[in-house]
Design an enzyme around this catalytic site. Structure first.
Site, short mmCIF file in Angstrom:
data_model
loop_
_atom_site.label_atom_id
_atom_site.label_comp_id
_atom_site.label_asym_id
_atom_site.label_seq_id
_atom_site.Cartn_x
_atom_site.Cartn_y
_atom_site.Cartn_z
N GLU A 136 9.71 -4.03 10.26
CA GLU A 136 10.23 -2.57 9.84
C GLU A 136 10.50 -1.84 10.80
OE1 GLU A 136 7.06 -0.83 7.14
OE2 GLU A 136 8.33 1.15 6.91
N GLU A 141 -0.90 -5.39 8.92
CA GLU A 141 -0.43 -5.03 10.06
C GLU A 141 -0.97 -5.04 11.43
OE1 GLU A 141 0.35 -0.68 9.22
OE2 GLU A 141 1.00 -1.15 7.20
N LYS A 166 -0.90 -9.26 3.17
CA LYS A 166 -0.19 -8.92 4.22
C LYS A 166 -1.02 -7.98 5.17
CE LYS A 166 3.48 -6.09 3.85
NZ LYS A 166 2.91 -4.79 4.71
N ASP A 184 -0.89 -6.17 -0.08
CA ASP A 184 -1.25 -5.42 1.42
C ASP A 184 -2.50 -5.34 1.43
OD1 ASP A 184 0.91 -4.82 3.04
OD2 ASP A 184 1.39 -3.15 1.96
N ASP A 212 0.85 -1.23 -0.06
CA ASP A 212 0.02 -0.19 0.05
C ASP A 212 0.83 1.21 -0.16
OD1 ASP A 212 0.81 -0.25 2.72
OD2 ASP A 212 -1.14 0.11 3.58
N SER A 213 2.15 1.03 0.09
CA SER A 213 3.16 2.21 -0.27
C SER A 213 2.75 2.84 -1.51
CB SER A 213 4.66 1.52 -0.27
OG SER A 213 4.71 0.53 -0.86
#
Ligand code: KIV
Length: 274
Positions: A192, A125, A123, A94, A55-56
């Site tokens: 990260e 978080e 993925k 993501d 999602d970057s």
């Protein structure tokens, strides 16, 4: 001879379990972000094991200040594109902000959409508070990669993109979170922006591989945003991101030369009189 025998061997697809096998064999995992078919094809040709539709892309491609505005539709659009460009690499998509935090059924439905559009895994978080969601996703057949340390979707809470888990107490909590994700069935965890010795300890304690970004050399693999690694993001790249090329400068110089040639009549070349 059967003509099929003349075809080059099909590249062997990488599945989540293979990352665990790679950890057991002591083989490092190379992961980069990819957001479109062309880049996915090029990175796959280079032998990258895992392509992350991160999602970057909200910050790198779409110009947002954070990843929070990225929608499920954005992620589906780019996941489709990457899946059209890659056949061998494991494709991880993501789950964007608010697509998995509200309820487990919503997380399953949204993760399922990404899988239907070409992802091999999602993925998410977060640590122990995501364990139930991870377990249910895995139960319905959706492999999950975890993400601990700096969680960009929580930047408003953590106060920016800064190193995490620097106190003993935070480090202990991160190790517990990693165990909770492993027990819930995650097959790998991104670490990260955490201290190198903490990343080394987590990596040693887990059966599943860790993939580091700004977490030192002792993780089982590494991930970078591809445009950072290619030298296209200038000062916006984090300090730990090594630049393997200077494509940003190359693009500017090439486009400048093109513009000059167009203006001066050098391109296209004059047709020769016949
Ligand atoms: O979105 C992303 O690119 C990521 C990497 C920074 C791991 O999550």
């Amino acid at each position: 001879m059967n003509v099929n025998e003349m075809k080059p061997a099909e590249p062997k697809k990488i599945w989540p379990q293979q990352l665990i096998d790679m950890k057991q064999r002591g083989e490092k995992i190379a992961m980069l972000t990819a957001y479109d078919a062309l880049m996915a094809r090029l990175l796959e040709q280079a032998g990258i094991d895992v392509l992350l539709v991160g999602d970057s892309l909200g910050m790198v491609l779409l110009g947002y200040a954070t990843t929070l505005p990225v929608t499920l539709e954005d992620m589906i659009h780019h996941t489709r594109a990457v899946s059209r460009g890659a056949r061998r690499a494991l494709i991880v998509a993501d789950m964007p902000f608010l697509s998995y935090q509200v309820s487990v059924p919503e997380a399953i439905r949204n993760a399922g959409r990404l899988m239907q559009e070409g992802a091999n895994s999602v993925k998410i978080e977060g640590g122990r508070h995501m364990a139930e969601t991870v377990a249910r996703l895995v139960e319905v057949g959706i492999p999950v990669m975890g993400h601990l340390g700096l969680n960009p979707q929580s930047v408003n809470q953590t106060g920016g993109f800064r190193k995490q888990a620097r106190t003993k107490e935070d480090a202990r909590r991160l190790i517990e979170d990693a165990h909770a994700l492993e027990q819930a069935g995650a097959y790998s965890i991104v670490l990260e922006s955490i201290p190198e010795d903490l990343a080394r300890d987590v990596t040693a304690e887990l059966r599943i591989p860790t993939i580091g970004i700004g977490a030192g050399p002792d993780c089982d693999g590494q991930v970078l945003v591809c445009y950072d690694a290619l030298g296209m993001t200038g000062d916006a790249a984090p300090s730990f991101a090594k630049r393997y090329a200077q494509l940003g400068a190359e693009i500017i110089a090439s486009a400048r030369r093109y513009a000059e040639e167009v203006r001066e009549g050098g391109f296209p070349a004059q047709r020769r009189a016949s």
